[in-house]
Design a protein around this motif. Structure first.
Motif, PDB file in Angstrom:
ATOM      1  N   LEU A   3       0.852  -1.183   0.000  1.00 20.83           N
ATOM      2  CA  LEU A   3       0.000   0.000   0.000  1.00 20.83           C
ATOM      3  C   LEU A   3       0.888   1.234   0.000  1.00 20.83           C
ATOM      4  O   LEU A   3       1.786   1.359   0.822  1.00 20.83           O
ATOM      5  N   LEU A   4       0.640   2.133  -0.927  1.00 19.24           N
ATOM      6  CA  LEU A   4       1.445   3.340  -1.064  1.00 19.24           C
ATOM      7  C   LEU A   4       0.636   4.565  -0.646  1.00 19.24           C
ATOM      8  O   LEU A   4      -0.575   4.612  -0.842  1.00 19.24           O
ATOM      9  N   SER A   5       1.329   5.533  -0.099  1.00 22.19           N
ATOM     10  CA  SER A   5       0.677   6.803   0.204  1.00 22.19           C
ATOM     11  C   SER A   5       0.274   7.459  -1.116  1.00 22.19           C
ATOM     12  O   SER A   5       0.841   7.145  -2.170  1.00 22.19           O
ATOM     13  N   PRO A   6      -0.688   8.387  -1.084  1.00 22.96           N
ATOM     14  CA  PRO A   6      -1.082   9.055  -2.331  1.00 22.96           C
ATOM     15  C   PRO A   6       0.101   9.736  -3.033  1.00 22.96           C
ATOM     16  O   PRO A   6       0.227   9.660  -4.253  1.00 22.96           O
ATOM     17  N   ALA A   7       0.970  10.385  -2.259  1.00 25.08           N
ATOM     18  CA  ALA A   7       2.122  11.068  -2.869  1.00 25.08           C
ATOM     19  C   ALA A   7       3.068  10.069  -3.522  1.00 25.08           C
ATOM     20  O   ALA A   7       3.555  10.295  -4.640  1.00 25.08           O
ATOM     21  N   SER A   9       2.295   7.062  -4.520  1.00 16.16           N
ATOM     22  CA  SER A   9       1.584   6.463  -5.648  1.00 16.16           C
ATOM     23  C   SER A   9       1.699   7.348  -6.882  1.00 16.16           C
ATOM     24  O   SER A   9       1.944   6.858  -7.987  1.00 16.16           O
ATOM     25  N   GLN A  10       1.557   8.655  -6.683  1.00 12.37           N
ATOM     26  CA  GLN A  10       1.690   9.600  -7.801  1.00 12.37           C
ATOM     27  C   GLN A  10       3.106   9.547  -8.363  1.00 12.37           C
ATOM     28  O   GLN A  10       3.309   9.539  -9.578  1.00 12.37           O
ATOM     29  N   ARG A  11       4.091   9.506  -7.473  1.00 14.60           N
ATOM     30  CA  ARG A  11       5.494   9.439  -7.919  1.00 14.60           C
ATOM     31  C   ARG A  11       5.756   8.139  -8.666  1.00 14.60           C
ATOM     32  O   ARG A  11       6.440   8.122  -9.691  1.00 14.60           O
ATOM     33  N   THR A  12       5.198   7.042  -8.172  1.00 16.67           N
ATOM     34  CA  THR A  12       5.357   5.743  -8.830  1.00 16.67           C
ATOM     35  C   THR A  12       4.751   5.780 -10.234  1.00 16.67           C
ATOM     36  O   THR A  12       5.334   5.268 -11.181  1.00 16.67           O
ATOM     37  N   ASN A  13       3.585   6.408 -10.339  1.00 17.58           N
ATOM     38  CA  ASN A  13       2.963   6.532 -11.658  1.00 17.58           C
ATOM     39  C   ASN A  13       3.828   7.359 -12.596  1.00 17.58           C
ATOM     40  O   ASN A  13       3.941   7.052 -13.783  1.00 17.58           O
ATOM     41  N   SER A  14       4.470   8.406 -12.071  1.00 19.86           N
ATOM     42  CA  SER A  14       5.374   9.214 -12.898  1.00 19.86           C
ATOM     43  C   SER A  14       6.551   8.378 -13.376  1.00 19.86           C
ATOM     44  O   SER A  14       6.947   8.456 -14.540  1.00 19.86           O
ATOM     45  N   LEU A  15       7.095   7.564 -12.473  1.00 22.65           N
ATOM     46  CA  LEU A  15       8.200   6.682 -12.862  1.00 22.65           C
ATOM     47  C   LEU A  15       7.747   5.677 -13.915  1.00 22.65           C
ATOM     48  O   LEU A  15       8.482   5.374 -14.853  1.00 22.65           O
ATOM     49  N   ILE A  56      14.940   7.288   2.327  1.00 19.39           N
ATOM     50  CA  ILE A  56      13.551   7.192   1.886  1.00 19.39           C
ATOM     51  C   ILE A  56      12.801   6.353   2.901  1.00 19.39           C
ATOM     52  O   ILE A  56      13.156   5.210   3.165  1.00 19.39           O
ATOM     53  N   ILE A  57      11.768   6.945   3.489  1.00 15.67           N
ATOM     54  CA  ILE A  57      10.990   6.295   4.544  1.00 15.67           C
ATOM     55  C   ILE A  57       9.545   6.207   4.113  1.00 15.67           C
ATOM     56  O   ILE A  57       9.014   7.127   3.509  1.00 15.67           O
TER      57      ILE A  57
END
Length: 59
Positions: A3-7, A9-15, A56-57
């Motif tokens: 489970l990823l935080s919204p921020a 998750s957004q960064r992961t989508n950018s990657l 990175i935490i």
């Protein structure tokens, strides 16, 4: 399942978009981060002298 935080998750989508455009490095970095997190190890960014610059935490 991770489970990823919204921020994050957004960064992961950018990657992921970088990967779709042919940037395999972003995918490889994400894969290493996930595997490292699953092992319970910290993720660090260090400089050329191995000095900690960022930890990175919360992945």
């Amino acid at each position: 399942m991770i489970l990823l935080s919204p921020a994050l998750s957004q960064r992961t989508n950018s990657l992921a978009l970088f990967f779709v455009k042919g940037n395999a490095y972003a995918y490889a970095l994400l894969e290493v981060a996930v595997k490292t997190n699953q092992k319970g190890k910290p993720i660090w960014v260090v400089d050329d002298c191995q000095n900690l610059e960022t930890e990175i935490i919360g992945i």
